[in-house]
Motif scaffolding. Structure first.
Motif, PDB file in Angstrom:
ATOM      1  N   PHE A   1       1.076 -61.989  34.173  1.00 22.12           N
ATOM      2  CA  PHE A   1       0.427 -62.952  33.098  1.00 22.12           C
ATOM      3  C   PHE A   1       1.457 -63.626  32.590  1.00 22.12           C
ATOM      4  O   PHE A   1       1.619 -64.497  31.129  1.00 22.12           O
ATOM      5  CB  PHE A   1      -0.509 -62.028  32.440  1.00 22.12           C
ATOM      6  CG  PHE A   1      -1.282 -61.213  32.787  1.00 22.12           C
ATOM      7  CD1 PHE A   1      -2.795 -61.385  32.995  1.00 22.12           C
ATOM      8  CD2 PHE A   1      -1.143 -59.503  32.699  1.00 22.12           C
ATOM      9  CE1 PHE A   1      -3.867 -60.712  33.086  1.00 22.12           C
ATOM     10  CE2 PHE A   1      -2.153 -59.054  33.768  1.00 22.12           C
ATOM     11  CZ  PHE A   1      -3.812 -59.541  33.329  1.00 22.12           C
ATOM     12  N   LEU A   2       1.955 -63.889  33.219  1.00 22.63           N
ATOM     13  CA  LEU A   2       2.854 -65.477  32.680  1.00 22.63           C
ATOM     14  C   LEU A   2       2.734 -66.930  31.837  1.00 22.63           C
ATOM     15  O   LEU A   2       3.347 -67.300  31.899  1.00 22.63           O
ATOM     16  CB  LEU A   2       4.551 -65.580  33.958  1.00 22.63           C
ATOM     17  CG  LEU A   2       5.302 -64.722  34.553  1.00 22.63           C
ATOM     18  CD1 LEU A   2       6.041 -65.006  35.612  1.00 22.63           C
ATOM     19  CD2 LEU A   2       6.209 -63.867  33.558  1.00 22.63           C
TER      20      LEU A   2
ATOM     21  N   GLY B   1       3.292 -58.635  19.510  1.00 22.14           N
ATOM     22  CA  GLY B   1       2.159 -59.018  20.340  1.00 22.14           C
ATOM     23  C   GLY B   1       1.512 -57.993  21.092  1.00 22.14           C
ATOM     24  O   GLY B   1       1.759 -56.498  21.176  1.00 22.14           O
ATOM     25  N   THR B   2       0.207 -57.781  22.220  1.00 23.47           N
ATOM     26  CA  THR B   2      -0.605 -57.425  22.526  1.00 23.47           C
ATOM     27  C   THR B   2      -0.170 -57.785  23.758  1.00 23.47           C
ATOM     28  O   THR B   2       0.594 -58.884  24.702  1.00 23.47           O
ATOM     29  CB  THR B   2      -2.191 -57.394  22.142  1.00 23.47           C
ATOM     30  OG1 THR B   2      -2.104 -58.671  22.350  1.00 23.47           O
ATOM     31  CG2 THR B   2      -1.792 -56.768  21.434  1.00 23.47           C
TER      32      THR B   2
ATOM     33  N   ASP C   1     -10.530 -56.512  22.354  1.00 20.74           N
ATOM     34  CA  ASP C   1     -10.152 -57.496  21.687  1.00 20.74           C
ATOM     35  C   ASP C   1      -9.260 -58.638  21.452  1.00 20.74           C
ATOM     36  O   ASP C   1      -9.066 -59.517  20.779  1.00 20.74           O
ATOM     37  CB  ASP C   1     -11.128 -57.679  20.666  1.00 20.74           C
ATOM     38  CG  ASP C   1     -12.652 -57.067  20.701  1.00 20.74           C
ATOM     39  OD1 ASP C   1     -13.713 -57.601  21.478  1.00 20.74           O
ATOM     40  OD2 ASP C   1     -13.436 -56.683  19.751  1.00 20.74           O
ATOM     41  N   ASP C   2      -8.259 -57.940  21.465  1.00 23.75           N
ATOM     42  CA  ASP C   2      -7.122 -58.107  21.023  1.00 23.75           C
ATOM     43  C   ASP C   2      -5.914 -58.886  22.312  1.00 23.75           C
ATOM     44  O   ASP C   2      -4.913 -59.283  22.327  1.00 23.75           O
ATOM     45  CB  ASP C   2      -6.271 -57.609  20.532  1.00 23.75           C
ATOM     46  CG  ASP C   2      -6.932 -57.461  18.862  1.00 23.75           C
ATOM     47  OD1 ASP C   2      -7.891 -58.348  18.221  1.00 23.75           O
ATOM     48  OD2 ASP C   2      -6.605 -56.155  18.379  1.00 23.75           O
ATOM     49  N   MET C   3      -6.347 -59.361  23.617  1.00 25.30           N
ATOM     50  CA  MET C   3      -5.617 -58.579  24.318  1.00 25.30           C
ATOM     51  C   MET C   3      -4.641 -60.279  24.853  1.00 25.30           C
ATOM     52  O   MET C   3      -5.343 -60.949  24.181  1.00 25.30           O
ATOM     53  CB  MET C   3      -7.119 -59.044  26.183  1.00 25.30           C
ATOM     54  CG  MET C   3      -7.387 -57.630  26.307  1.00 25.30           C
ATOM     55  SD  MET C   3      -8.109 -57.990  27.908  1.00 25.30           S
ATOM     56  CE  MET C   3      -9.047 -59.348  27.399  1.00 25.30           C
TER      57      MET C   3
ATOM     58  N   TYR D   1      -2.098 -56.919  29.010  1.00 26.16           N
ATOM     59  CA  TYR D   1      -3.157 -57.656  29.162  1.00 26.16           C
ATOM     60  C   TYR D   1      -4.658 -56.729  28.696  1.00 26.16           C
ATOM     61  O   TYR D   1      -5.773 -57.758  29.091  1.00 26.16           O
ATOM     62  CB  TYR D   1      -2.999 -57.816  30.772  1.00 26.16           C
ATOM     63  CG  TYR D   1      -2.393 -56.612  31.446  1.00 26.16           C
ATOM     64  CD1 TYR D   1      -3.813 -56.038  32.320  1.00 26.16           C
ATOM     65  CD2 TYR D   1      -1.574 -55.921  31.495  1.00 26.16           C
ATOM     66  CE1 TYR D   1      -3.770 -54.271  32.873  1.00 26.16           C
ATOM     67  CE2 TYR D   1      -1.365 -54.840  31.813  1.00 26.16           C
ATOM     68  CZ  TYR D   1      -2.691 -53.783  32.823  1.00 26.16           C
ATOM     69  OH  TYR D   1      -2.206 -53.042  32.905  1.00 26.16           O
ATOM     70  N   LEU D   2      -3.802 -55.418  28.272  1.00 21.86           N
ATOM     71  CA  LEU D   2      -5.505 -54.938  27.919  1.00 21.86           C
ATOM     72  C   LEU D   2      -4.870 -54.858  26.133  1.00 21.86           C
ATOM     73  O   LEU D   2      -6.327 -53.731  25.820  1.00 21.86           O
ATOM     74  CB  LEU D   2      -4.749 -53.238  28.754  1.00 21.86           C
ATOM     75  CG  LEU D   2      -5.457 -53.459  30.079  1.00 21.86           C
ATOM     76  CD1 LEU D   2      -4.410 -51.648  30.578  1.00 21.86           C
ATOM     77  CD2 LEU D   2      -6.063 -53.621  30.845  1.00 21.86           C
ATOM     78  N   GLY D   3      -4.179 -55.051  25.549  1.00 24.34           N
ATOM     79  CA  GLY D   3      -4.640 -55.190  24.132  1.00 24.34           C
ATOM     80  C   GLY D   3      -4.102 -53.980  23.652  1.00 24.34           C
ATOM     81  O   GLY D   3      -4.020 -53.799  22.607  1.00 24.34           O
ATOM     82  N   ARG D   4      -2.813 -53.674  24.020  1.00 24.36           N
ATOM     83  CA  ARG D   4      -1.982 -52.287  23.818  1.00 24.36           C
ATOM     84  C   ARG D   4      -0.920 -52.810  22.766  1.00 24.36           C
ATOM     85  O   ARG D   4      -0.498 -53.890  23.093  1.00 24.36           O
ATOM     86  CB  ARG D   4      -1.365 -51.588  24.948  1.00 24.36           C
ATOM     87  CG  ARG D   4      -2.667 -50.734  25.614  1.00 24.36           C
ATOM     88  CD  ARG D   4      -2.572 -50.139  26.482  1.00 24.36           C
ATOM     89  NE  ARG D   4      -1.526 -51.115  28.287  1.00 24.36           N
ATOM     90  CZ  ARG D   4      -1.743 -50.327  30.048  1.00 24.36           C
ATOM     91  NH1 ARG D   4      -1.466 -49.242  29.681  1.00 24.36           N
ATOM     92  NH2 ARG D   4      -1.301 -51.977  30.198  1.00 24.36           N
ATOM     93  N   ASP D   5      -0.176 -52.734  21.591  1.00 19.85           N
ATOM     94  CA  ASP D   5       0.726 -53.352  21.124  1.00 19.85           C
ATOM     95  C   ASP D   5       2.146 -52.864  22.198  1.00 19.85           C
ATOM     96  O   ASP D   5       2.580 -52.245  22.569  1.00 19.85           O
ATOM     97  CB  ASP D   5       0.764 -52.228  19.799  1.00 19.85           C
ATOM     98  CG  ASP D   5       2.276 -52.731  18.576  1.00 19.85           C
ATOM     99  OD1 ASP D   5       1.788 -54.144  18.648  1.00 19.85           O
ATOM    100  OD2 ASP D   5       2.663 -51.777  18.816  1.00 19.85           O
TER     101      ASP D   5
END
Length: 325
Positions: A236-237, A57-58, A44-46, A60-64
């Motif tokens: 994801f640039l 930020g996070t 949910d936080d990608m 592409y998998l929502g990781r910190d």
């Protein structure tokens, strides 16, 4: 110890050591200092920007991102140190042995070093990983083998110069053993050169480790590394063009501090201790009124050498001599 004292008196060395101390702290306790689980995925936080919950930020998998940078310091730095440590053993010992153990050892060590120097890092690492398995230790061993010729040549050059020193030759004539000469006269003078080479090699190894992890060699995902974060952010640039700057800045700061430290050790290795002290900026006191002043020194005339100088006759004397003759 004298070189360490000289190095510590340089401002650039203090700055570099302060930065490297922070990096060492993150390498030891990065997992504990991470605000979130570096492997925890939150769909949910990608691709979220910096916020109060996620300072950087996070992904592409929502990781910190901050947690992954802190946790990735250990694998990145430990990998570079492992590669340089193996290169140190494989390069310094043959470098000194090639000077003291005869022509056969010298020729064999030089040919092995020349062979390793022409091999590209990435291709050789891929070949070793393909033969021994894709693991951190295998990749770092391959990298250490390729860094060994650097230590070999530097150590050999320093040992050759010291072997021809008069005090070493005098010790040999007096019957001193090679072990005693190496321990007393050689190691202490080679260590500053090895220290400079090590600081530079760790920076280069850190860049190569990041390149290998960028290609997926050595450390397997999802383990966080600076090079692996660079590889994942490039896809994801469009959504986060600033994302690669974070691991790139970590690599740049660490390599820059290592280069500053290497330059400081190099500058202080051959400089006298007093020359590194800051010069006094207090102006000289003006002369007191009525104090005797020293008159300027007038250059003295040169003393006669006893050889008569040639005398040029006047025109009348020349005409008289011609007439008389």
């Amino acid at each position: 110890m004298r070189t360490l004292r000289r190095t510590w008196r340089l401002p650039t060395a203090k700055t570099a050591l302060a930065v490297l101390a922070v990096i060492a702290l993150l390498a030891v306790a990065g997992d504990a200092l991470a605000p979130h689980d570096p492997l925890g995925q939150h769909p949910d936080d990608m691709l979220q920007g910096p916020s109060g919950a996620h300072l950087l930020g996070t992904d592409y998998l929502g990781r910190d991102v901050l947690s992954r940078v802190l946790a990735g310091t250990r694998l990145s730095v430990v990998g570079a140190l492992e590669a340089v440590g193996s290169a140190l053993v494989l390069g310094v010992i043959p470098g000194v042995a090639s000077v003291w153990l005869g022509r056969t050892v010298e020729w064999s060590a030089q040919r092995a070093a020349d062979t390793l120097m022409v091999m590209p890092f990435t291709v050789f690492a891929i070949a070793v990983v393909g033969a021994l398995g894709n693991g951190m230790h295998q990749a770092m061993l391959a990298l250490g083998v390729l860094f060994a010729p650097l230590y070999f040549r530097v150590t050999r050059a320093a040992a050759l110069g010291l072997k021809q020193a008069q005090y070493v030759e005098a010790a040999e004539l007096m019957g001193a053993s090679r072990r005693w000469i190496l321990r007393t006269h050689i190691w202490g003078k080679i260590l500053p050169t090895v220290a400079v080479t090590t600081a530079q090699a760790v920076g280069q190894a850190l860049l190569v480790v990041a390149s290998l992890t960028f290609l997926g060699l050595g450390v397997q995902p999802p383990a966080p590394t600076w090079g692996g974060m660079l590889a994942s952010d490039l896809g994801f640039l469009a959504q986060q063009p600033w994302a690669p700057l974070i691991p790139g800045a970590a690599i740049m700061i660490t390599v820059g501090a290592l280069n500053l430290l290497a330059d400081a050790v190099r500058d202080s290795a051959g400089a006298p201790l007093d020359s590194l002290a800051p010069a006094s900026t207090t102006p000289a006191p003006p002369p007191q009124e009525g104090a005797p002043t020293t008159p300027p020194r007038v250059p003295e005339a040169p003393e006669p050498t006893g050889v008569p100088l040639p005398v040029t006759p006047s025109p009348k004397e020349a005409d008289h001599r011609v007439t008389t003759g």
